[in-house]
Motif scaffolding. Structure first.
Motif, PDB file in Angstrom:
ATOM      1  N   SER A 128       0.836  -1.195   0.000  1.00  0.00           N
ATOM      2  CA  SER A 128       0.000   0.000   0.000  1.00  0.00           C
ATOM      3  C   SER A 128       0.872   1.247   0.000  1.00  0.00           C
ATOM      4  O   SER A 128       2.082   1.192   0.232  1.00  0.00           O
ATOM      5  CB  SER A 128      -0.921   0.004   1.224  1.00  0.00           C
ATOM      6  N   SER A 129       0.228   2.385  -0.221  1.00  0.00           N
ATOM      7  CA  SER A 129       0.959   3.655  -0.232  1.00  0.00           C
ATOM      8  C   SER A 129       1.478   4.020   1.151  1.00  0.00           C
ATOM      9  O   SER A 129       2.462   4.758   1.270  1.00  0.00           O
ATOM     10  CB  SER A 129       0.053   4.777  -0.763  1.00  0.00           C
ATOM     11  N   ASN A 130       0.828   3.509   2.200  1.00  0.00           N
ATOM     12  CA  ASN A 130       1.262   3.834   3.556  1.00  0.00           C
ATOM     13  C   ASN A 130       2.542   3.096   3.950  1.00  0.00           C
ATOM     14  O   ASN A 130       3.306   3.584   4.785  1.00  0.00           O
ATOM     15  CB  ASN A 130       0.153   3.500   4.555  1.00  0.00           C
ATOM     16  N   ARG A 131       2.775   1.929   3.355  1.00  0.00           N
ATOM     17  CA  ARG A 131       3.921   1.115   3.745  1.00  0.00           C
ATOM     18  C   ARG A 131       5.029   1.100   2.704  1.00  0.00           C
ATOM     19  O   ARG A 131       6.044   0.425   2.903  1.00  0.00           O
ATOM     20  CB  ARG A 131       3.468  -0.322   4.000  1.00  0.00           C
ATOM     21  N   ILE A 132       4.873   1.830   1.605  1.00  0.00           N
ATOM     22  CA  ILE A 132       5.869   1.771   0.544  1.00  0.00           C
ATOM     23  C   ILE A 132       7.202   2.356   0.999  1.00  0.00           C
ATOM     24  O   ILE A 132       8.268   1.809   0.712  1.00  0.00           O
ATOM     25  CB  ILE A 132       5.346   2.485  -0.726  1.00  0.00           C
ATOM     26  N   LYS A 133       7.163   3.469   1.741  1.00  0.00           N
ATOM     27  CA  LYS A 133       8.406   4.070   2.217  1.00  0.00           C
ATOM     28  C   LYS A 133       9.123   3.140   3.187  1.00  0.00           C
ATOM     29  O   LYS A 133      10.349   3.009   3.147  1.00  0.00           O
ATOM     30  CB  LYS A 133       8.103   5.411   2.883  1.00  0.00           C
ATOM     31  N   TYR A 134       8.361   2.500   4.050  1.00  0.00           N
ATOM     32  CA  TYR A 134       8.953   1.570   5.006  1.00  0.00           C
ATOM     33  C   TYR A 134       9.637   0.409   4.287  1.00  0.00           C
ATOM     34  O   TYR A 134      10.775   0.050   4.599  1.00  0.00           O
ATOM     35  CB  TYR A 134       7.868   1.057   5.945  1.00  0.00           C
ATOM     36  N   ARG A 135       8.959  -0.145   3.287  1.00  0.00           N
ATOM     37  CA  ARG A 135       9.529  -1.297   2.590  1.00  0.00           C
ATOM     38  C   ARG A 135      10.754  -0.906   1.770  1.00  0.00           C
ATOM     39  O   ARG A 135      11.756  -1.628   1.745  1.00  0.00           O
ATOM     40  CB  ARG A 135       8.465  -1.923   1.691  1.00  0.00           C
ATOM     41  N   GLU A 136      10.707   0.233   1.115  1.00  0.00           N
ATOM     42  CA  GLU A 136      11.857   0.678   0.322  1.00  0.00           C
ATOM     43  C   GLU A 136      13.065   0.965   1.208  1.00  0.00           C
ATOM     44  O   GLU A 136      14.195   0.576   0.878  1.00  0.00           O
ATOM     45  CB  GLU A 136      11.476   1.922  -0.475  1.00  0.00           C
ATOM     46  N   ASP A 137      12.847   1.632   2.325  1.00  0.00           N
ATOM     47  CA  ASP A 137      13.961   1.952   3.217  1.00  0.00           C
ATOM     48  C   ASP A 137      14.558   0.688   3.836  1.00  0.00           C
ATOM     49  O   ASP A 137      15.784   0.589   4.006  1.00  0.00           O
ATOM     50  CB  ASP A 137      13.498   2.905   4.311  1.00  0.00           C
ATOM     51  N   CYS A 201      17.747   4.555  14.753  1.00  0.00           N
ATOM     52  CA  CYS A 201      16.803   5.639  15.031  1.00  0.00           C
ATOM     53  C   CYS A 201      16.081   6.116  13.771  1.00  0.00           C
ATOM     54  O   CYS A 201      15.362   7.116  13.822  1.00  0.00           O
ATOM     55  CB  CYS A 201      17.530   6.819  15.678  1.00  0.00           C
ATOM     56  N   ALA A 202      16.293   5.435  12.662  1.00  0.00           N
ATOM     57  CA  ALA A 202      15.631   5.829  11.415  1.00  0.00           C
ATOM     58  C   ALA A 202      14.124   5.640  11.540  1.00  0.00           C
ATOM     59  O   ALA A 202      13.653   4.776  12.292  1.00  0.00           O
ATOM     60  CB  ALA A 202      16.180   5.007  10.250  1.00  0.00           C
ATOM     61  N   PRO A 203      13.332   6.434  10.813  1.00  0.00           N
ATOM     62  CA  PRO A 203      11.867   6.349  10.962  1.00  0.00           C
ATOM     63  C   PRO A 203      11.290   4.991  10.608  1.00  0.00           C
ATOM     64  O   PRO A 203      10.311   4.566  11.220  1.00  0.00           O
ATOM     65  CB  PRO A 203      11.358   7.437  10.004  1.00  0.00           C
ATOM     66  N   HIS A 204      11.872   4.274   9.639  1.00  0.00           N
ATOM     67  CA  HIS A 204      11.268   3.004   9.237  1.00  0.00           C
ATOM     68  C   HIS A 204      11.455   1.919  10.289  1.00  0.00           C
ATOM     69  O   HIS A 204      10.738   0.923  10.279  1.00  0.00           O
ATOM     70  CB  HIS A 204      11.828   2.540   7.884  1.00  0.00           C
ATOM     71  N   TYR A 205      12.411   2.086  11.214  1.00  0.00           N
ATOM     72  CA  TYR A 205      12.521   1.127  12.314  1.00  0.00           C
ATOM     73  C   TYR A 205      11.520   1.457  13.419  1.00  0.00           C
ATOM     74  O   TYR A 205      10.989   0.568  14.067  1.00  0.00           O
ATOM     75  CB  TYR A 205      13.939   1.123  12.867  1.00  0.00           C
ATOM     76  N   TYR A 207       8.683   2.738  12.802  1.00  0.00           N
ATOM     77  CA  TYR A 207       7.374   2.394  12.240  1.00  0.00           C
ATOM     78  C   TYR A 207       6.969   0.977  12.611  1.00  0.00           C
ATOM     79  O   TYR A 207       5.805   0.695  12.851  1.00  0.00           O
ATOM     80  CB  TYR A 207       7.433   2.546  10.718  1.00  0.00           C
ATOM     81  N   LYS A 208       7.941   0.085  12.688  1.00  0.00           N
ATOM     82  CA  LYS A 208       7.640  -1.310  12.991  1.00  0.00           C
ATOM     83  C   LYS A 208       7.538  -1.578  14.484  1.00  0.00           C
ATOM     84  O   LYS A 208       7.245  -2.686  14.909  1.00  0.00           O
ATOM     85  CB  LYS A 208       8.711  -2.211  12.367  1.00  0.00           C
ATOM     86  N   GLY A 209       7.804  -0.588  15.292  1.00  0.00           N
ATOM     87  CA  GLY A 209       7.696  -0.774  16.725  1.00  0.00           C
ATOM     88  C   GLY A 209       9.026  -0.763  17.437  1.00  0.00           C
ATOM     89  O   GLY A 209       9.095  -1.081  18.619  1.00  0.00           O
ATOM     90  N   HIS A 210      10.096  -0.412  16.726  1.00  0.00           N
ATOM     91  CA  HIS A 210      11.397  -0.359  17.374  1.00  0.00           C
ATOM     92  C   HIS A 210      11.433   0.797  18.367  1.00  0.00           C
ATOM     93  O   HIS A 210      11.015   1.909  18.060  1.00  0.00           O
ATOM     94  CB  HIS A 210      12.492  -0.176  16.320  1.00  0.00           C
ATOM     95  N   THR A 211      11.932   0.531  19.555  1.00  0.00           N
ATOM     96  CA  THR A 211      12.004   1.544  20.606  1.00  0.00           C
ATOM     97  C   THR A 211      13.391   2.157  20.614  1.00  0.00           C
ATOM     98  O   THR A 211      14.392   1.440  20.726  1.00  0.00           O
ATOM     99  CB  THR A 211      11.698   0.927  21.977  1.00  0.00           C
ATOM    100  N   SER A 212      13.455   3.464  20.483  1.00  0.00           N
ATOM    101  CA  SER A 212      14.738   4.147  20.467  1.00  0.00           C
ATOM    102  C   SER A 212      15.317   4.226  21.877  1.00  0.00           C
ATOM    103  O   SER A 212      14.636   3.993  22.880  1.00  0.00           O
ATOM    104  CB  SER A 212      14.583   5.554  19.885  1.00  0.00           C
ATOM    105  N   ASP A 213      16.598   4.592  21.938  1.00  0.00           N
ATOM    106  CA  ASP A 213      17.259   4.716  23.239  1.00  0.00           C
ATOM    107  C   ASP A 213      16.658   5.850  24.062  1.00  0.00           C
ATOM    108  O   ASP A 213      16.575   5.759  25.292  1.00  0.00           O
ATOM    109  CB  ASP A 213      18.757   4.950  23.033  1.00  0.00           C
ATOM    110  N   ASP A 214      16.257   6.928  23.391  1.00  0.00           N
ATOM    111  CA  ASP A 214      15.642   8.043  24.119  1.00  0.00           C
ATOM    112  C   ASP A 214      14.336   7.614  24.778  1.00  0.00           C
ATOM    113  O   ASP A 214      14.051   7.979  25.927  1.00  0.00           O
ATOM    114  CB  ASP A 214      15.390   9.213  23.164  1.00  0.00           C
ATOM    115  N   THR A 215      13.554   6.830  24.045  1.00  0.00           N
ATOM    116  CA  THR A 215      12.288   6.360  24.618  1.00  0.00           C
ATOM    117  C   THR A 215      12.537   5.406  25.782  1.00  0.00           C
ATOM    118  O   THR A 215      11.835   5.454  26.799  1.00  0.00           O
ATOM    119  CB  THR A 215      11.455   5.669  23.535  1.00  0.00           C
ATOM    120  N   LYS A 216      13.533   4.545  25.635  1.00  0.00           N
ATOM    121  CA  LYS A 216      13.860   3.637  26.739  1.00  0.00           C
ATOM    122  C   LYS A 216      14.301   4.420  27.970  1.00  0.00           C
ATOM    123  O   LYS A 216      13.977   4.050  29.103  1.00  0.00           O
ATOM    124  CB  LYS A 216      14.962   2.678  26.306  1.00  0.00           C
TER     125      LYS A 216
END
Length: 259
Positions: A128-137, A201-205, A207-216
């Protein structure tokens, strides 16, 4: 007949009505001259208005303030300097609105073109158009990691081929076996962490639910207030519920009766 007329004219030279009737031009009425290079005459207001301000003169008066405009109160006399300044502000506001409208239309056209491009790319990827950037990155990162991994491991594989050729030819067997054993140990210890190469820390990680160090770090709640201990030592930790006398059984009520 012509001779008679000529004789009459010569006899009475002051009577020249015939010639005057032939040479008299019709009278012209005076009209205001429109100076197109500078000003234009406004028939309703009866004033001269600069050409650049004329399109912005409407039936709406120029009020003295915003409050007066709300209550339709005091306004300037058409033609005065304050009235002209108000018309100039009206012109500037109109140009600003036109420019903003054009910018909005340009952004809208750009957005629609971008969405159309995303839709086309999404069809090629089967998503879909919502996930195309995630898949390409993600595919770009995997490709970059594979290139990095290949660049690091290629010297080891080339070294193994050289040592095996030496053993096949029987050259320096003892030394070659020792080097080959060390090389196999290097192969066993060879390991490259994925996120040591990629930016986690990239946005596509995320998007999948990856938690950044700042959030931790925020989840640890370092500024959480410590629990306040109770200063009343006579207070019991467990409180006994009060018994209701209206729900006691006859046997229980005997306990509360006096002997």
């Amino acid at each position: 007949m012509t001779k008679v007329l000529n004789s009459l004219v010569r006899l009475d030279p002051g009577n020249n009505s015939l010639s005057a009737s032939n040479t008299h031009s019709p009278a012209t009425t005076s009209q205001p001259i429109l100076l197109k290079e500078e000003n234009t005459w406004h028939d309703k207001l009866g004033i001269w208005i600069p050409n650049d301000l004329f399109p912005y003169v409407t039936d709406e008066p120029v009020y003295t303030s915003n409050r007066q405009a709300k209550i339709k109160g005091q306004h300037y006399e058409p033609g005065c300097i304050y009235w002209l300044n108000g018309i100039r502000k009206r012109k500037a506001a109109h140009k600003l609105a036109v420019r903003q409208q054009k910018e909005h239309e340009a952004r809208e056209v750009k957005r629609l073109a971008y969405e159309e491009e995303l839709s086309t790319r999404a069809k090629l990827w089967g998503t879909s158009s919502n996930r195309i950037k995630y898949r390409e990155d993600m595919c770009k990162d995997l490709t970059n990691f594979q290139d990095h991994f290949h660049k690091k491991i290629t010297p080891l594989t080339d070294r193994r081929s050289v040592l095996q050729n030496r053993l096949t030819q029987g050259k320096n067997v003892y030394k070659t076996n020792k080097q080959l054993l060390q090389l196999e140990q290097d192969f066993g210890c060879f390991n490259i962490d994925y996120f040591s190469v990629m930016d986690d820390c990239a946005p596509h990680y995320r998007y999948k639910g990856h938690t950044s160090d700042d959030t931790k770090h925020l989840e640890l709640r370092p500024h959480k207030r410590p629990p306040i201990p109770s200063t009343n030592i006579d207070r019991h930790n467990s409180e006994v519920k009060k018994l209701r006398l209206d729900i006691l059984s006859p046997e229980d009520s005997k306990v509360f009766t006096l002997p």
